[in-house]
Design an enzyme around this catalytic site. Structure first.
Site, PDB file in Angstrom:
ATOM      1  N   HIS A 158       0.849  -1.206   0.000  1.00  0.00           N
ATOM      2  CA  HIS A 158       0.000   0.000   0.000  1.00  0.00           C
ATOM      3  C   HIS A 158       0.876   1.244   0.000  1.00  0.00           C
ATOM      4  CE1 HIS A 158      -3.643  -2.311   0.910  1.00  0.00           C
ATOM      5  NE2 HIS A 158      -2.951  -2.981   1.790  1.00  0.00           N
ATOM      6  N   ASP A 173      -1.451   8.772  -1.256  1.00  0.00           N
ATOM      7  CA  ASP A 173      -1.379   9.934  -2.148  1.00  0.00           C
ATOM      8  C   ASP A 173      -2.223  11.028  -1.502  1.00  0.00           C
ATOM      9  OD1 ASP A 173      -2.068  11.876  -4.028  1.00  0.00           O
ATOM     10  OD2 ASP A 173      -2.716  10.462  -5.573  1.00  0.00           O
ATOM     11  N   HIS A 218      -3.784  14.577  -1.775  1.00  0.00           N
ATOM     12  CA  HIS A 218      -4.102  15.642  -2.734  1.00  0.00           C
ATOM     13  C   HIS A 218      -3.625  17.004  -2.209  1.00  0.00           C
ATOM     14  CE1 HIS A 218      -7.485  13.336  -5.052  1.00  0.00           C
ATOM     15  NE2 HIS A 218      -6.351  12.660  -5.004  1.00  0.00           N
ATOM     16  N   HIS A 235      -5.658   9.084  -0.506  1.00  0.00           N
ATOM     17  CA  HIS A 235      -6.088   7.722  -0.849  1.00  0.00           C
ATOM     18  C   HIS A 235      -4.884   6.857  -1.173  1.00  0.00           C
ATOM     19  CE1 HIS A 235      -5.544   8.215  -5.289  1.00  0.00           C
ATOM     20  NE2 HIS A 235      -5.838   9.485  -5.035  1.00  0.00           N
ATOM     21  N   CYS A 236      -5.101   5.576  -1.213  1.00  0.00           N
ATOM     22  CA  CYS A 236      -4.060   4.631  -1.589  1.00  0.00           C
ATOM     23  C   CYS A 236      -3.974   4.628  -3.113  1.00  0.00           C
ATOM     24  CB  CYS A 236      -4.402   3.239  -1.067  1.00  0.00           C
ATOM     25  SG  CYS A 236      -3.054   2.053  -1.267  1.00  0.00           S
ATOM     26  N   HIS A 249      -8.019  -0.459  -4.769  1.00  0.00           N
ATOM     27  CA  HIS A 249      -7.746  -0.103  -3.372  1.00  0.00           C
ATOM     28  C   HIS A 249      -8.664   1.023  -2.902  1.00  0.00           C
ATOM     29  CE1 HIS A 249      -3.733  -2.151  -2.300  1.00  0.00           C
ATOM     30  NE2 HIS A 249      -4.169  -2.716  -3.415  1.00  0.00           N
ATOM     31  N   MET A 273      -9.932   2.584   0.826  1.00  0.00           N
ATOM     32  CA  MET A 273      -8.733   3.327   1.206  1.00  0.00           C
ATOM     33  C   MET A 273      -8.749   4.786   0.766  1.00  0.00           C
ATOM     34  SD  MET A 273      -5.621   0.612   0.990  1.00  0.00           S
ATOM     35  CE  MET A 273      -4.635   1.428   2.220  1.00  0.00           C
ATOM     36  N   HIS A 289     -27.016  16.743   0.499  1.00  0.00           N
ATOM     37  CA  HIS A 289     -28.196  17.573   0.755  1.00  0.00           C
ATOM     38  C   HIS A 289     -28.660  17.268   2.170  1.00  0.00           C
ATOM     39  CE1 HIS A 289     -32.163  19.433  -0.199  1.00  0.00           C
ATOM     40  NE2 HIS A 289     -32.604  18.519   0.633  1.00  0.00           N
ATOM     41  N   GLU A 336     -28.953  24.558  -1.395  1.00  0.00           N
ATOM     42  CA  GLU A 336     -29.866  23.462  -1.096  1.00  0.00           C
ATOM     43  C   GLU A 336     -29.141  22.111  -1.216  1.00  0.00           C
ATOM     44  OE1 GLU A 336     -31.833  24.259  -5.401  1.00  0.00           O
ATOM     45  OE2 GLU A 336     -32.891  22.771  -4.210  1.00  0.00           O
ATOM     46  N   THR A 337     -28.293  22.031  -2.235  1.00  0.00           N
ATOM     47  CA  THR A 337     -27.523  20.812  -2.507  1.00  0.00           C
ATOM     48  C   THR A 337     -26.173  21.268  -3.000  1.00  0.00           C
ATOM     49  OG1 THR A 337     -29.529  19.619  -3.146  1.00  0.00           O
ATOM     50  CG2 THR A 337     -27.462  18.706  -3.943  1.00  0.00           C
ATOM     51  N   HIS A 352     -28.128  13.385  -2.787  1.00  0.00           N
ATOM     52  CA  HIS A 352     -29.445  13.644  -3.376  1.00  0.00           C
ATOM     53  C   HIS A 352     -29.631  13.050  -4.766  1.00  0.00           C
ATOM     54  CE1 HIS A 352     -33.374  15.503  -3.900  1.00  0.00           C
ATOM     55  NE2 HIS A 352     -33.336  15.912  -2.653  1.00  0.00           N
TER      56      HIS A 352
END
Lengths: 302, 367
Positions: free
Chosen positions: B118, B121, B123, B158-159, B169, B174, B279, B303-304, B330
């Site tokens: 594993h 990463d 971001h 994330h992996c 993965h 992950m 939402h 709203e969303t 939603h």
């Protein structure tokens, strides 16, 4: 010949008259005797305190369902829920829609059936057994369930008329507390045992359809019924707790409301319609004839 | 007199300067070694470790340790078993919070009991595939990566081992989120400080569980056994489950998120693989960083909101009314049928001014 005459005499009463010809029996060709009806339990006449199903409003706020002291006449109900094996026969004869049942090996109750499926089955089963079967009413289900009946599990009453959220949160917590680990896999018939009436498996993981419609009822100041709106597109289901399901729903999870604990499985059992003494005797005679006929056919088939 | 070309170059230079992080001055190892260090114990989502919203001191090195846990989990109310891969044992992995200019020092451990390699990463990090190229570890190994939190916002981690292993993965669980807060906290569009009483981290996972000939979900002895069938379902792009916090119903009932009327809640929502649209039923997003990046002013009164696959967003909301709130993706099919529903239980006084049932349901009057 003797058998044919008997059958002819009974034919008028039977839903499907299957001529049982002597020639047929002699030749050993297949016969179609009435299906052996499921074992039933006689629930004796009783009086019970029945919490009325549906929703109740008193002075515009949700109220606890009134409990009615009600008399129920004696009736016969299936000892066990309709089995997957029996239901499959109805499907095979194209009289019932296929259930959304999980695939299991043993003799389990049929699950994944909606109210309309249950109705179709009752019709087919009545023909197949040459008896009259129907879904129980909610109060009949309560009488048959006896000590296992629970009705609405949680109070619907508005705890604080000024704050509807108090009731929502209380119910949410009660339902969360009552939640059990998932165990939706249908169990073999008899798994949950019999109640004091000899009725098996009530309040297991299969909820049972009734013929009773959902209703919203307005109560007066003395908690008397002032007005009521029935919605027969939704029927009452009894089981571990009461549920209200749309007639086309086969999966309890998708049929419930947004929050709350839905039924794990939807199934049913049927009431054997009360018959006159003559009809009962005729049915017994017909069963006897069919049994003899089957025996003769089996003997000849050897 | 500027030429058009010069003007454009000038504008680009200005934009570049504006985009330069304020703490761009490179520190050397000695300087970094002299920074205060803080060891943070991570907590399982939807909760988030205690942290300052406005940083009281200067930048520091914040240490985190995460073991990778491969295990079988139950992902729905039918008892469907799933071969999960997790950061720190939870789906999603725990949320980390630091401030802009802090150094994140992550020790990743891959216990010997795991069969798979594993990595991680981030971001939020710059270079080396987000750290992925420097953190690949086999079972029985550990690695420590340091990166500088130069940009504010909520960022997915994330992996990402390599090739076909990457999506597998990620959809095996992950992923997680790191939130890099501005040193002086969150701000509205006018630059006024925004604070929260509580923060919840909702990680959304799309899961792809193979079925047998009869339509039942299949169970596998190990991750390896499940791989070929799972990839086939993944390639159909239609998940069998879309869940919050690792399982259908994981944030409902006893585990529902709790708040009070008048409390301000920050809801961080991540989806490492697939678009989603949170939402709050009966509520709103007062201030929403859809892209999750705090250098941009928040959108208001949503709203969303839309969370792109591979990102995390944040929504700030002050509850005004008590009750049970459903917090959903939603796409309501995903919310109800596939599992993307959480609940908030909010206690407090009902406000008749905001809403009142004027006439209870009853028969339509006949005139």
């Amino acid at each position: 010949m003797h058998l044919t005459l008997l059958e002819a005499a009974l034919g008028a009463a039977a839903a499907i008259a299957v001529p049982l010809t002597a020639a047929g029996i002699m030749a050993g060709s297949p016969v179609d005797p009435a299906m052996q009806p499921a074992a039933t339990v006689v629930v004796g006449a009783t009086t019970l305190d029945f919490p009325l199903p549906g929703e109740f409003l008193a002075v515009g706020t949700p109220a606890v369902a009134p409990v009615e002291r009600a008399a129920v006449g004696a009736f016969q109900i299936m000892k066990r829920q309709v089995s997957l094996a029996d239901y499959r026969r109805c499907v095979d004869e194209a009289a019932c829609a296929a259930p959304d049942a999980r695939m299991v090996q043993a003799d389990v109750p049929v699950t994944g059936v909606n109210w309309l499926d249950a109705q179709s089955y009752a019709q087919w089963y009545s023909k197949a057994t040459r008896l009259t079967w129907r879904l129980p009413t909610a109060i009949e289900a309560a009488a048959a369930a006896a000590e296992r009946f629970s009705g609405d599990a949680f109070s619907a009453a508005a705890d604080d008329p000024a704050n509807p959220a108090v009731r929502w949160i209380r119910r949410y917590r009660e339902e969360a507390a009552a939640k059990r680990p998932p165990d939706p896999k249908p169990k073999p018939a008899g798994y949950y045992g019999a109640n004091s009436k000899g009725v098996e498996d009530f309040a297991g993981n299969v909820w049972e359809w009734t013929s009773t419609c959902y209703a919203r009822t307005i109560l007066g100041e003395d908690r008397d019924v002032v007005d009521s709106t029935e919605n027969c597109g939704v029927r009452v289901m009894e089981g571990r707790h009461r549920a209200y399901m749309s007639t086309f729903v086969r999966d309890g999870k998708s049929g419930g409301c947004a929050v709350g604990t839905p039924p794990e499985n939807l199934g049913f059992r049927l009431v054997l319609e009360d018959r006159s003494a003559v009809a009962a005797a005729a049915a017994r005679l017909r069963n006897l004839v069919d049994t003899i006929g089957t025996k003769i056919a089996q003997e000849n088939g050897k | 007199m500027f030429t058009r070309r010069q003007a454009l170059l000038g504008a680009a230079a200005t934009a570049m300067l504006a985009a330069m992080p304020p703490l761009a001055a490179a520190a050397n190892e000695t300087e970094i070694a002299a920074l205060p260090r803080e060891k943070v114990a991570l907590v399982a989502p939807p909760y988030v470790h205690a942290h300052e919203q406005v940083a009281t001191g200067g930048p520091k090195v914040v240490e985190f340790t995460m073991p990778i846990v491969e295990k079988t989990v139950v992902i729905d109310d039918e008892g469907t078993e799933f071969q999960a891969m997790t950061f720190d044992g939870s789906m999603p992995g725990p949320m980390m919070v630091v401030h802009e200019g802090d150094y994140v020092e992550m020790t990743l451990m891959n216990p010997e009991t795991n069969p798979l390699p594993h990595n991680i990463d981030f971001h939020a990090a710059t270079g080396a595939l987000g750290g992925g190229a420097l953190t690949l570890i086999n079972p029985g190994e550990q690695v420590t990566l340091r990166f500088k939190a130069t940009r504010t916002g909520t960022f997915v981690y994330h992996c990402a081992p390599e090739g076909a292993m990457i999506p597998w993965h990620v959809v095996s669980g992950m992923s997680g989120t790191i939130m890099v807060l501005p040193r002086d906290g969150l701000k509205n569009e006018k630059g006024e400080t925004l604070t929260y009483d509580k923060v919840f981290y909702v990680g959304e996972n799309d899961l792809y569980v193979p079925r047998d000939e009869e339509g039942n979900f299949k169970t596998y002895e190990s991750h390896g056994d499940s791989y070929a069938d799972t990839v086939e379902v993944m390639r159909g792009l239609i998940p069998t489950h879309v869940v919050f916090n690792g399982a259908k119903g994981a944030l409902t009932g006893d585990n529902a998120m709790k708040a009070k009327v008048g409390e301000t809640v920050l809801i961080v929502h991540s989806q490492a693989n697939r678009d989603t649209r949170p939402h709050l039923i009966g509520g709103h997003g007062d201030y929403v960083w859809e892209q999750g990046k705090f250098a941009n002013p928040p959108a208001k009164d949503l709203e969303t909101w839309f969370i792109r696959g591979g990102s995390a967003g944040a929504a700030l909301y002050t509850f005004l009314q008590p009750g049970i709130y459903a917090y959903v993706n939603h796409n309501l099919i995903e919310a109800v049928e596939l599992g993307a529903t959480a609940h908030f239980v909010v206690e407090g006084e009902w406000d008749d001014d905001l809403m009142k049932q004027v006439a209870a349901p009853g028969p339509i009057p006949m005139n």
